[in-house]
Each structure stands twice: as C-alpha cells, then as structure tokens.
Design an enzyme around this catalytic site. Structure first.
Site, PDB file in Angstrom:
ATOM      1  N   TYR A 154       0.837  -1.213   0.000  1.00 23.20           N
ATOM      2  CA  TYR A 154       0.000   0.000   0.000  1.00 23.20           C
ATOM      3  C   TYR A 154       0.873   1.265   0.000  1.00 23.20           C
ATOM      4  O   TYR A 154       0.615   2.216  -0.738  1.00 23.20           O
ATOM      5  CB  TYR A 154      -0.889  -0.063   1.241  1.00 23.20           C
ATOM      6  CG  TYR A 154      -1.933   1.006   1.379  1.00 23.20           C
ATOM      7  CD1 TYR A 154      -3.152   0.929   0.698  1.00 23.20           C
ATOM      8  CD2 TYR A 154      -1.734   2.091   2.224  1.00 23.20           C
ATOM      9  CE1 TYR A 154      -4.124   1.904   0.864  1.00 23.20           C
ATOM     10  CE2 TYR A 154      -2.703   3.070   2.392  1.00 23.20           C
ATOM     11  CZ  TYR A 154      -3.898   2.968   1.707  1.00 23.20           C
ATOM     12  OH  TYR A 154      -4.866   3.938   1.877  1.00 23.20           O
ATOM     13  N   LYS A 158       0.900   4.137  -2.888  1.00 20.95           N
ATOM     14  CA  LYS A 158       0.557   5.533  -2.578  1.00 20.95           C
ATOM     15  C   LYS A 158       1.748   6.458  -2.844  1.00 20.95           C
ATOM     16  O   LYS A 158       1.564   7.602  -3.276  1.00 20.95           O
ATOM     17  CB  LYS A 158       0.072   5.654  -1.133  1.00 20.95           C
ATOM     18  CG  LYS A 158      -1.238   4.905  -0.852  1.00 20.95           C
ATOM     19  CD  LYS A 158      -2.385   5.410  -1.711  1.00 20.95           C
ATOM     20  CE  LYS A 158      -3.720   4.802  -1.323  1.00 20.95           C
ATOM     21  NZ  LYS A 158      -4.826   5.270  -2.162  1.00 20.95           N
TER      22      LYS A 158
HETATM   23  P1  NAP Z   1     -13.695   2.153   1.403  1.00 14.35           P
HETATM   24  O1  NAP Z   1     -14.644   2.722   2.375  1.00 14.35           O
HETATM   25  O2  NAP Z   1     -13.235   0.756   1.551  1.00 14.35           O
HETATM   26  O3  NAP Z   1     -14.315   2.361  -0.080  1.00 14.35           O
HETATM   27  C1  NAP Z   1     -13.586   1.920  -1.178  1.00 14.35           C
HETATM   28  C2  NAP Z   1     -14.285   2.339  -2.449  1.00 14.35           C
HETATM   29  O4  NAP Z   1     -13.466   1.918  -3.557  1.00 14.35           O
HETATM   30  C3  NAP Z   1     -15.636   1.661  -2.644  1.00 14.35           C
HETATM   31  O5  NAP Z   1     -16.458   2.553  -3.366  1.00 14.35           O
HETATM   32  C4  NAP Z   1     -15.271   0.438  -3.504  1.00 14.35           C
HETATM   33  O6  NAP Z   1     -16.367  -0.047  -4.277  1.00 14.35           O
HETATM   34  C5  NAP Z   1     -14.225   1.054  -4.412  1.00 14.35           C
HETATM   35  N1  NAP Z   1     -13.313   0.079  -5.019  1.00 14.35           N
HETATM   36  C6  NAP Z   1     -12.483  -0.796  -4.415  1.00 14.35           C
HETATM   37  N2  NAP Z   1     -11.812  -1.522  -5.329  1.00 14.35           N
HETATM   38  C7  NAP Z   1     -12.226  -1.094  -6.551  1.00 14.35           C
HETATM   39  C8  NAP Z   1     -11.930  -1.466  -7.878  1.00 14.35           C
HETATM   40  N3  NAP Z   1     -11.049  -2.423  -8.175  1.00 14.35           N
HETATM   41  N4  NAP Z   1     -12.577  -0.816  -8.889  1.00 14.35           N
HETATM   42  C9  NAP Z   1     -13.479   0.149  -8.621  1.00 14.35           C
HETATM   43  N5  NAP Z   1     -13.808   0.555  -7.389  1.00 14.35           N
HETATM   44  C10 NAP Z   1     -13.190  -0.076  -6.357  1.00 14.35           C
HETATM   45  O7  NAP Z   1     -12.335   3.021   1.350  1.00 14.35           O
HETATM   46  P2  NAP Z   1     -12.027   4.499   1.889  1.00 14.35           P
HETATM   47  O8  NAP Z   1     -11.530   4.381   3.274  1.00 14.35           O
HETATM   48  O9  NAP Z   1     -13.148   5.402   1.577  1.00 14.35           O
HETATM   49  O10 NAP Z   1     -10.749   4.855   0.981  1.00 14.35           O
HETATM   50  C11 NAP Z   1     -10.861   5.587  -0.215  1.00 14.35           C
HETATM   51  C12 NAP Z   1      -9.460   5.953  -0.686  1.00 14.35           C
HETATM   52  O11 NAP Z   1      -8.794   6.693   0.339  1.00 14.35           O
HETATM   53  C13 NAP Z   1      -8.556   4.750  -0.977  1.00 14.35           C
HETATM   54  O12 NAP Z   1      -7.722   5.026  -2.078  1.00 14.35           O
HETATM   55  C14 NAP Z   1      -7.737   4.634   0.275  1.00 14.35           C
HETATM   56  O13 NAP Z   1      -6.500   4.001   0.042  1.00 14.35           O
HETATM   57  C15 NAP Z   1      -7.553   6.087   0.638  1.00 14.35           C
HETATM   58  N6  NAP Z   1      -7.222   6.314   2.037  1.00 14.35           N
HETATM   59  C16 NAP Z   1      -8.075   5.943   3.030  1.00 14.35           C
HETATM   60  C17 NAP Z   1      -7.721   6.175   4.344  1.00 14.35           C
HETATM   61  C18 NAP Z   1      -8.615   5.813   5.493  1.00 14.35           C
HETATM   62  O14 NAP Z   1      -8.184   5.972   6.655  1.00 14.35           O
HETATM   63  N7  NAP Z   1      -9.822   5.356   5.272  1.00 14.35           N
HETATM   64  C19 NAP Z   1      -6.479   6.757   4.641  1.00 14.35           C
HETATM   65  C20 NAP Z   1      -5.637   7.118   3.603  1.00 14.35           C
HETATM   66  C21 NAP Z   1      -6.025   6.900   2.307  1.00 14.35           C
HETATM   67  P3  NAP Z   1     -17.425  -1.148  -3.636  1.00 14.35           P
HETATM   68  O15 NAP Z   1     -18.294  -0.381  -2.685  1.00 14.35           O
HETATM   69  O16 NAP Z   1     -18.173  -1.675  -4.803  1.00 14.35           O
HETATM   70  O17 NAP Z   1     -16.592  -2.173  -2.948  1.00 14.35           O
END
Ligand code: NAP
Length: 242
Positions: A154, A158
């Site tokens: 990851y 990133k």
């Molecule tokens: P999340 O709640 O798990 O949601 C992930 C989203 O991505 C969902 O809409 C999922 O669709 C979609 N997705 C996953 N794999 C995919 C694929 N192969 N093709 C198309 N769509 C896909 O994640 P989140 O926490 O909101 O994170 C969003 C972004 O922020 C990510 O890039 C993550 O790395 C980054 N981020 C998150 C955090 C954190 O603390 N949460 C911190 C730093 C960075 P489905 O609903 O259909 O599964």
C-alpha cells in the site's frame, strides 16, 4: 444546466469517495461514481446525489482492468460530453508483514491503487487536453509519505501516486489542467473500522480520526476552488506523523 461541470469519482459509492461525490454535487457538478461490486451502496449514493440536483450515475467497473475502464470512459463521454474533474480514489488494502506477503496481495494493491491511475487518467487526460481545462485529484495516503509497517504494498502504491501527481502536473500545466493529491491520515470508513482506534487516536495530535468530509472538503477545494495550485500533496491527517 448546460454549464455544469462533470466529475468522475472512482470508488465513489462509499467512504471517502462518497463524501467527495456529495461535496462536488453540492458545488453544482454532475457526478458519476464508480464502484467495484457493492451495488446497493452505489445506488443509495446516486439517490443522495440526485437529491442534490446532480445528474448522477453509478458505473460498475474494476479500475484495474484497462479494457473495462476505457469502455466506461467512452460511455461517460457519450452521455455527458466532457469530464472536468477526476478523483482517482478507488483503493484497497491487503495488509501484512512483507516477509509473509503473497505476490497476489502485492499485485492486487498495486493494480487497484496505482496501475488504475494510469488506466483511468490516460484516457481522461486526453479528454481534458482537448477541453483545455480540467482538475485531477489523486487519493494518496500518509502511508505513501512516511511508509507504514505492514503496508509495504500500500505504501508503495501511494508513494507511486505522489510521484505520478508531481510528474503529470508538470506535463499538463500548459494545457490548463491541474493535478494534485490528498494524503489522508486515519479516516473513519469501512477500510479502518477494524483497526485499534483508541491506540491510533492516542497518536493523532487532533485526538480523533478524520471524517470522510474532512477529505472531501479538501478535494473540492483542489478541484474547484483554487486555480493556482498544482503538483501538491495536501496532508489531511490531524497532524499525525507515522
Ligand atoms: P472504502 O470505504 O473501503 O471504499 C472503497 C471504495 O473503492 C468503494 O467505493 C469500492 O467499491 C471502491 N473500489 C475498491 N476496489 C475497486 C476497484 N477495483 N474498482 C473500482 N472501485 C473499487 O475506502 P475508503 O476508506 O473510503 O478509501 C478511499 C481511498 O482513500 C482509498 O484510495 C484509500 O487508500 C484512501 N485512504 C483511506 C484512508 C482511510 O483511513 N480510510 C487513509 C488514507 C487513504 P465497492 O463499494 O463496490 O466495494
């Protein structure tokens, strides 16, 4: 209605992507959300976006599959005729110590979190170049800045997104296209719900996990409000250094 901006948010059905989609819709954009498989969440989000006056649509495609991505972008152009804002947000984690990390877990994360940026941004940037305007926001992470134990795959993806952001910003600036990244800390979503929250909060200077809206407001600022910021990575992390 004619002058509405069109935004594509990958992974826009849940969590941070959903909050970004809502913020962009509130600002008057027609927002297309992409998702991987959770149709119920995607449909619910589209309903919420429509209530905000956005001519929205949910599109199921795997961002790591070039063929499916290209077909989806074509479908978007047929219907909406332009793409003004792209938020490369879809992402997954497959955490584990590197010594025990399977090649599959390495590849899944690199393909979904990093290679997807090529697959989606390549066709979208061509559209933006023709339009002579556009804004791209890539969802990085503090893991990509500092590195995080148990997240070699990851952190690599990133960090790659950050390099991509800086290089592409330089290439596209002359075409009036800005490219920036947001690097969230720990944000309250499905991705972080099983982590030891108390221990994490203890290390965060602002003493709370972030809300998806904290990220979305920054994404909207970079995409729509500013006209002179490009090639930047904005940390939205409550002051956390990992
Ligand atoms: P999340 O709640 O798990 O949601 C992930 C989203 O991505 C969902 O809409 C999922 O669709 C979609 N997705 C996953 N794999 C995919 C694929 N192969 N093709 C198309 N769509 C896909 O994640 P989140 O926490 O909101 O994170 C969003 C972004 O922020 C990510 O890039 C993550 O790395 C980054 N981020 C998150 C955090 C954190 O603390 N949460 C911190 C730093 C960075 P489905 O609903 O259909 O599964």
């Amino acid at each position: 209605m004619e002058n509405k901006k069109v935004a594509l948010v990958t992974g826009g059905s849940r969590g941070i992507g959903k909050a970004c989609a809502i913020e962009l819709a509130k600002a008057g954009c027609d927002v297309i959300i992409n998702y991987a498989g959770n149709e119920e969440a995607a449909n619910k989000t589209v309903e919420e976006l429509k209530v905000l006056g956005s001519n929205s649509k949910a599109m199921k495609f795997d961002v790591s599959n070039q063929e499916l991505v290209e077909a989806a972008i074509k479908e978007i152009m047929d219907k909406y005729k332009r793409i003004d804002v792209l938020v490369n947000n879809a992402g997954i984690t497959r955490d584990g110590l590197f010594m025990r990390m399977s090649a599959q877990n390495w590849l899944d994360v690199i393909n979904t979190n990093l290679n997807s940026a090529y697959f989606v941004t390549n066709p979208v940037s061509k559209i933006m170049i023709k339009q002579r305007s556009g804004a791209i926001v890539n969802m990085a992470s503090i893991s990509g800045i500092y590195g995080n134990a148990g997240q070699a795959n990851y952190s690599t993806a990133k960090a790659g997104l950050i390099g991509f952001t800086k290089a592409l910003a330089k290439e596209l600036a002359s075409r009036n296209i800005r490219v920036n990244a947001v690097a969230p800390g720990f944000i309250q979503t499905d991705m972080t719900k099983d982590l030891p929250q108390e221990q994490i909060v203890d290390k965060i200077p602002l003493k709370r996990l972030g809300e998806p809206e904290d990220i979305a407001k920054t994404v909207k600022f970079l995409a729509l409000d500013t006209t002179y910021i490009t090639g930047q990575v904005i940390g939205v992390d409550g002051g956390l250094v990992i």
